[in-house]
Design an enzyme around this catalytic site. Sequence first.
Site, PDB file in Angstrom:
ATOM      1  N   HIS B  28      -4.970  -8.685  24.324  1.00 11.77           N
ATOM      2  CA  HIS B  28      -4.973 -10.066  23.672  1.00 11.77           C
ATOM      3  C   HIS B  28      -4.029 -11.156  24.403  1.00 11.77           C
ATOM      4  O   HIS B  28      -2.897 -11.034  24.395  1.00 11.77           O
ATOM      5  CB  HIS B  28      -4.002  -9.620  22.206  1.00 11.77           C
ATOM      6  CG  HIS B  28      -4.987  -8.691  21.432  1.00 11.77           C
ATOM      7  ND1 HIS B  28      -4.650  -7.340  21.759  1.00 11.77           N
ATOM      8  CD2 HIS B  28      -5.543  -8.783  20.238  1.00 11.77           C
ATOM      9  CE1 HIS B  28      -5.472  -6.605  20.908  1.00 11.77           C
ATOM     10  NE2 HIS B  28      -5.998  -7.345  20.053  1.00 11.77           N
ATOM     11  N   HIS B 260      -8.635 -14.492  21.176  1.00 11.39           N
ATOM     12  CA  HIS B 260      -7.578 -13.458  20.324  1.00 11.39           C
ATOM     13  C   HIS B 260      -7.587 -12.220  20.971  1.00 11.39           C
ATOM     14  O   HIS B 260      -6.338 -11.774  21.434  1.00 11.39           O
ATOM     15  CB  HIS B 260      -8.063 -13.223  18.796  1.00 11.39           C
ATOM     16  CG  HIS B 260      -7.084 -12.192  18.073  1.00 11.39           C
ATOM     17  ND1 HIS B 260      -5.947 -12.374  17.698  1.00 11.39           N
ATOM     18  CD2 HIS B 260      -7.425 -10.994  18.109  1.00 11.39           C
ATOM     19  CE1 HIS B 260      -5.507 -11.337  17.199  1.00 11.39           C
ATOM     20  NE2 HIS B 260      -6.242 -10.251  17.071  1.00 11.39           N
ATOM     21  N   GLU B 414       8.374  -0.004  -1.986  1.00 12.38           N
ATOM     22  CA  GLU B 414       8.485   1.348  -1.380  1.00 12.38           C
ATOM     23  C   GLU B 414       8.121   1.044   0.097  1.00 12.38           C
ATOM     24  O   GLU B 414       8.802   1.644   1.051  1.00 12.38           O
ATOM     25  CB  GLU B 414       7.471   2.314  -1.846  1.00 12.38           C
ATOM     26  CG  GLU B 414       7.695   2.528  -3.113  1.00 12.38           C
ATOM     27  CD  GLU B 414       7.496   1.674  -4.401  1.00 12.38           C
ATOM     28  OE1 GLU B 414       6.689   0.684  -4.107  1.00 12.38           O
ATOM     29  OE2 GLU B 414       7.905   1.775  -5.571  1.00 12.38           O
ATOM     30  N   HIS B 477       1.596   9.539 -11.474  1.00 15.25           N
ATOM     31  CA  HIS B 477       2.819   9.717 -10.953  1.00 15.25           C
ATOM     32  C   HIS B 477       3.041  11.119 -10.307  1.00 15.25           C
ATOM     33  O   HIS B 477       3.984  11.476  -9.640  1.00 15.25           O
ATOM     34  CB  HIS B 477       4.139   9.382 -11.718  1.00 15.25           C
ATOM     35  CG  HIS B 477       4.072   8.083 -12.262  1.00 15.25           C
ATOM     36  ND1 HIS B 477       3.182   7.413 -12.803  1.00 15.25           N
ATOM     37  CD2 HIS B 477       5.190   7.272 -12.193  1.00 15.25           C
ATOM     38  CE1 HIS B 477       3.626   6.124 -12.989  1.00 15.25           C
ATOM     39  NE2 HIS B 477       5.056   6.261 -12.762  1.00 15.25           N
TER      40      HIS B 477
END
Lengths: 676, 676
Positions: B28, B260, B414, B477
């Site tokens: 890149h 890129h 999280e 869960h």
Amino acid sequence: MSKELETKAINTIRVLAADVVAKANSGHPGAPMGMAPAAYAVFTQMKFNPKNPNWINRDRFVLSNGHACALLYILLHLFGYDLSIEDLKSFRQLNSKTPGHPERGLPGVEVTTGPLGQGISNAVGLAIAQANFAATYNKPGHTLSDSFTYCFFGDGCMMEGVASEAMSLAGHLQLGNLIAFYDDNKISIDGSTSFAFTEDVTKRLEAYGWDIHVVEDADTDLAAISAAIKEAKKSPKPSVIRIKTTIGYGSLKAGTESVHGAPLKPDDIVQLKKKFGFDPEKFFDVPQEVYSLFHKVSEAGAAAEAEWNKVFASYQKEYPELGAQLARRLKGELPADLEKVLPVYKPEDAAVASRKLSEICLGKLQAELPELIGGSADLTPSNLTRWSGATDFQSESSGLGDYSGRYIRFGVREHGMGAIINGISAFGANYKVFGATFLNFVSYAAGAVRLSALSHHPIIWVATHDSIGLGEDGPTHQPIETLAHLRAIPNLMVWRPADGNETSAAYIKAIESTKTPSILALSRQNLPQLAGSSIEKALKGGYTVYEVSNPKLILVSTGSEVSLSIDAAKVLADKGIPTAVVSLPDFHTFDAQSSDYKLSVLPNGVPILSVEVMSSSGWSKYSHAQFGLNRFGASGKAGDVYKFFEFTTEGVAKRGQQTYEFFKDKPLISPLLTPF
Amino acid sequence: MSKELETKAINTIRVLAADVVAKANSGHPGAPMGMAPAAYAVFTQMKFNPKNPNWINRDRFVLSNGHACALLYILLHLFGYDLSIEDLKSFRQLNSKTPGHPERGLPGVEVTTGPLGQGISNAVGLAIAQANFAATYNKPGHTLSDSFTYCFFGDGCMMEGVASEAMSLAGHLQLGNLIAFYDDNKISIDGSTSFAFTEDVTKRLEAYGWDIHVVEDADTDLAAISAAIKEAKKSPKPSVIRIKTTIGYGSLKAGTESVHGAPLKPDDIVQLKKKFGFDPEKFFDVPQEVYSLFHKVSEAGAAAEAEWNKVFASYQKEYPELGAQLARRLKGELPADLEKVLPVYKPEDAAVASRKLSEICLGKLQAELPELIGGSADLTPSNLTRWSGATDFQSESSGLGDYSGRYIRFGVREHGMGAIINGISAFGANYKVFGATFLNFVSYAAGAVRLSALSHHPIIWVATHDSIGLGEDGPTHQPIETLAHLRAIPNLMVWRPADGNETSAAYIKAIESTKTPSILALSRQNLPQLAGSSIEKALKGGYTVYEVSNPKLILVSTGSEVSLSIDAAKVLADKGIPTAVVSLPDFHTFDAQSSDYKLSVLPNGVPILSVEVMSSSGWSKYSHAQFGLNRFGASGKAGDVYKFFEFTTEGVAKRGQQTYEFFKDKPLISPLLTPF
């Protein structure tokens, strides 16, 4: 409507929430009690028919803070969905219709929620689907789709990255059909939001391109909530109505984290009922006038559906082709002989990367399936997911496409993409949805992938660059544990096709699926067309791709390692070890075959070695020995990396020989045979 | 410094970037060429010593857009790190020091980056660690820590949810020691950012509580970049310097996505070199005066370290206790006999949930270990991770704690938490870091967990509510695939302790680990103290917890199912099937034991049945038959749910008997024995 009756209806919801959670002795009363007025305001102006929860032009409601599901169940009951007062009494009990978080499949539950941030992201998907559906089918005088998607979410959702991703995209796409309510109650499980969440939420949402309405007292100011909804419906942008509420409103513990996730104490419930004019001796008590109020709304919804049916009948006459197409979609049927459009390959055809084979399949399918929609998380030129002539799904004002477009530019938002495609799928109308990224980055969306499987959204992940074969990008981009993870998820197909025919088979199964999502793990590098493959065989999920008579060894493999295994089998034959090769492109589909068929592929008495260039975890279910990659990969040219890890003809043959010699004196039963 | 020389130095970086990527024919070039001036401005004012990349008071630099790593490698080379021009020529080649994305462990690379959004989130962790470290050890006249963390990130990182989470928390925590550069180049892989990313980034970051500086022309206006850095260093908030750059500046394709991720064409490189006054015939050419310029900065860094060493020597005299503690930490040593503080349990001790046993361990350890720091993603009262008397890590102005606090309120973030704890661990100074959530939601952070393992961050996940035993919250869960996923990740311990002694053992291994992260899967429900367990045995990762002579069956199990298996073994003995039980709390640790030991636990000739109440995938490595849960769970009382899935004494005994009968006539070798 008298104000008094409205208040009574709202307080009925609150009192029921206290009863429901207390009876279960488990659950979350706080948010239902706090959001009852907003729920009342939203539901009484929504358009839906509880007798037909699947009516395509219903307004949709998503409870992103799914732990507040007592609220949703109470509403569904009060409006006359197939959910009785007895069901409310069974809240959170095994096999009840009122589980601990809302589960798609129950009447009136649009999507499964609970894992935070998913619901609001699903709602973005529902809104995308509605915009596409309306742009595709609405005609002057025939408005077949004008529904809204409503969503409740709380601080937890707002903190989750998946919601950030989806909400940023919703703002970009200017989804004016999406109206969300932010339950600004200042409380999360740890306590005050001042502990961890002090950002300026209004400003952040404005930055995403949303309209924001603030209701300062959403505990009592119903008029303000209703006015905000009216304004929001006029906006060309997605809207958030920020409702300042008191968690557990009415409880002695109102405004504290102690009403978030635990039942109210009995004396608290007594005072609550007295305060709201209810008899504290009665439980699960719904005044008849409250039922009547809600049932009137449902009757209006039923009438709206009847009206819609007339419009659709007229539409089918005026636009027979589109009408027939739409009727087919609403029945959930595919065009006849769809699978015939997918290419069949012969061994003499050129070697092609399976990501490129996937591009060909997508191109063919999209031409037949107006319900095929999807895109990539900013890897379009690598995933090869945008078909020639595609229109982007964009707002018209962007100048980059329009809402009838079926190619979605998701941006670098894998988790958001995963949750959005679940939402598009949940809209109905047979939407077949795909999202694309590198296989390794499906993991970013693990939360959403799990919910696809749990909620039976038959979405498709186009997961390219499926191994160390991606080469130079190195171990940060090379999947190792990814397939083991995905294969361990129940109700998920994980295809890793070895060639063109297997890729076509994978697409057939993925598109025909109605309840099971699919991951398609696809190579960056070219794969030869195998002499022994066929679509028909691959549709079984596993088959013998290279047969020999009386094999003394079987190699079982997937994807790019199948041709390698065949080459190794030839070397092994020269060494006196006749070796067959099994291709096992999808465990889930193979597992569903008859026991006899499976044992014909992986029989007793022959040692079986698995060959797959990633974690061997999970493979002993189909093999006696495993050749895998139980470490992270390495950056380098793909060929060099394969060589370094000995995934070469010689490397596989060597391990084949070792396996043969190790087991030759040992009686072996098929790993498929199990005691129970 | 002459302006001319500065320009030459910057253009040297650009030309080298073109050469490096062209030689590799992969990589890149665009971002390195666009960000060269910012890189120059940052690095020339940073404080670091290339001869000792681990000096604790160095400024740290994180390249969150890791695909731009050619830039980082060039800088490290130019400043005199252990990275030669030959290493630059081996860019992206197998086993080079210059892999396709930056990998921690290489000199000067603070964290592994490439997966987008991780680096900026690691940088938040580095800044938290620095703030804690400074607050803990700095004394008047003895400033041991005043370093900054710098980070480059691009549009991709800004779209990722993990970055949203971490940046919101960084704003909340007012981390003024964190200065990030947003490479606002308007280009991502799909093309213009207008396709998918049109939010107001400045406004969003302000909403998070960051200071924003905008540099309108960061291609050439070095003075403006430097001025922004100076301002940012004064700010009490984290800062973003939004640099408007041209991707591939100098190339014929500048400003487009085609620079890129692909090398410049040879003629483009020729014109680039000519334009910048370089000889187009020369490759990897660094003018001597450019080396000299950069080496002067490094020499100043070395001098700063020497000065710091003097301050630390004086500190050790003035504050002998803290000085000794810090010296120990800098050596990476733990206090002697640390493991003795952890509790030992006897069978007559009460049954306790392992999340509660974990709380006891954390409480003991934190008292001995000032380097223990961590928190929960808004599940503190469920995870039980906050010890009595803890101080929260908060800005003083919040009134809720201060930076010397070691309990972090992560919010419902999280993935951000996972990436932040990696960053804290990367700071050095022996930080032992934990993050807590429900086991099921570790999946939200899968991207960060994988990088913990890949980058050797020995962090700890306190993952409670580890099975259907969480009960009413239901299948959204309840982990099913989670352990199979985590166990398939290389270099990761996944402990599921069965009782108190095993929990203590898990903490010992986790805290002593220097290169391997740990997941601790802990129960919500009470677990009895087992007669056959001990810390010593559990430290082996697997052992026979219930011995019988000449067993005809072995049950191998983990966590809450171990005591169940022992109960079933007793029933089986009554039926004439003497049955031993093996507890296998961590596969990774068990795998590292000697072959003899392992075979003594799981020997030849005895059928082995695994018992674990989640996906059985991966278990055939240690067993001949598996009793697991290969479907999603259900909402209900924990006991009811266990019963429903037949995870009862009878249910296990029944399957034990079936296993015994199935295999009794079949010769069996241990599943541990493999051909290679």
